[in-house]
Motif scaffolding. Structure first.
Motif, short mmCIF file in Angstrom:
data_model
loop_
_atom_site.label_atom_id
_atom_site.label_comp_id
_atom_site.label_asym_id
_atom_site.label_seq_id
_atom_site.Cartn_x
_atom_site.Cartn_y
_atom_site.Cartn_z
N LEU A 3 0.87 -1.79 -7.87
CA LEU A 3 1.23 -2.81 -7.61
C LEU A 3 1.43 -3.34 -6.29
N SER A 4 1.77 -2.48 -5.37
CA SER A 4 2.08 -2.72 -3.96
C SER A 4 0.75 -2.86 -3.34
N ARG A 5 -0.46 -2.68 -3.85
CA ARG A 5 -1.89 -3.15 -3.37
C ARG A 5 -2.04 -4.42 -3.92
N LEU A 6 -1.39 -4.98 -4.65
CA LEU A 6 -1.49 -6.58 -4.74
C LEU A 6 -0.69 -7.39 -4.24
N VAL A 7 0.73 -6.93 -4.07
CA VAL A 7 1.68 -7.75 -3.53
C VAL A 7 2.71 -6.74 -2.61
N ARG A 8 3.54 -7.39 -1.65
CA ARG A 8 4.28 -6.58 -0.79
C ARG A 8 5.57 -6.51 -1.70
N LEU A 9 5.98 -5.26 -2.13
CA LEU A 9 7.19 -5.26 -3.09
C LEU A 9 8.41 -5.08 -2.13
N ALA A 10 9.46 -5.45 -2.64
CA ALA A 10 10.81 -5.49 -1.97
C ALA A 10 12.14 -5.05 -2.59
N VAL A 13 5.69 5.62 -13.42
CA VAL A 13 6.43 4.85 -12.69
C VAL A 13 5.90 4.78 -11.20
N ALA A 14 5.66 6.26 -10.63
CA ALA A 14 5.24 6.20 -9.42
C ALA A 14 3.79 5.51 -9.17
N GLU A 15 2.80 5.62 -10.24
CA GLU A 15 1.57 5.04 -10.18
C GLU A 15 1.67 3.59 -10.45
N ASP A 26 0.82 -1.27 0.08
CA ASP A 26 0.14 -0.09 0.06
C ASP A 26 0.74 1.14 0.23
N ILE A 27 1.90 1.39 -0.66
CA ILE A 27 2.75 2.39 -0.90
C ILE A 27 1.99 3.63 -1.74
#
Length: 233
Positions: free
Chosen positions: A189-196, A182-184, A97-98
């Motif tokens: 994507l961060s709402r679907l998976v936890r990015l790392a 890119v920011a969007e 949720d970034i």
């Protein structure tokens, strides 16, 4: 603790300006992120040129990366291998949720990339309502040149993105043509998976995708980021 077999090699991308390597964790791709490419692929639901972003993945070990001319094996079970030139964002941080406002803080740098597609396999899968995995996630299907750190190239939001095959221009567009920047993309994507850290995001391709044959030489670039050269063998 011991393993029953040797650990596989860690996929990496070289970082421009030194000997550092960027360790790759996962590879995400954005589909139809340029309106002109969406239209050439038959999209009919883009009255305003912007549809909700959708994502697919490639295995990390599908990556081919390095400097100089890269060699890419023509894959089996296809007669219609396609090129797709893309800007690649390499993440050094992540989360869930970034917000759009903080998303670019996660980006370490950018690279020139190629999303290779077995278009015939993808088309057959679409017709049957099957997953695209074997059309998109095959061996050596994710190509990336060296990463330019944000400290060097900033966050490119406009500029030429192009690809030539055997000296003939096939794809030419502008980063400003992305439906989702890119920011969007990172935020969605961060709402679907936890990015790392270690995640790569291929941000979509402009119009002009087309077939490749063994022996073809590809040259591609993104303004302010760099160039890439590869040969289909």
């Amino acid at each position: 603790m011991t393993y029953v077999f040797a650990l596989p090699p860690q996929p990496t991308v070289p970082v421009a300006g030194g000997s550092d390597l960027f360790p790759v964790r996962r590879i995400f791709c954005v589909g139809r992120n340029y309106a002109d490419h969406a239209r050439e692929m038959g999209a009919t639901d883009q009255a305003d040129g912007r549809e909700p972003p959708f994502f697919f993945m490639k295995p990390a070990d599908a990556l081919v990366s390095g400097t100089g001319e890269l060699s890419i094996a023509y894959p089996p079970q296809t007669g219609n291998l396609h090129h797709e030139i893309e800007l690649v964002a390499a993440l050094a941080a992540g989360g869930a949720d970034i917000s759009v406002a903080s998303a670019l803080d996660c980006v370490f740098g950018y690279a020139v990339g190629l999303d290779l597609t077995r278009r015939d396999l993808q088309a057959r899968a679409k017709e049957k309502g099957h997953p695209w995995d074997m059309g998109k996630g095959f061996d050596q299907s994710a190509v990336a040149g060296q990463i330019q750190p944000v400290a060097v190239c900033g966050h490119p939001s406009a500029g030429r993105i192009w690809l030539q095959v055997n000296g003939q221009t096939r794809q030419e567009g502008d980063l400003s043509g992305m439906s989702w920047n890119v920011a969007e993309i990172v935020a969605n994507l961060s709402r679907l998976v936890r990015l790392a850290a270690g995640d790569l995001i291929y941000t979509g391709t402009p119009a002009g995708v087309g077939p490749l044959l063994p022996g073809d030489v590809l040259e591609a670039g993104v303004a302010g980021v760099g160039t890439l050269r590869a040969r289909i063998v």
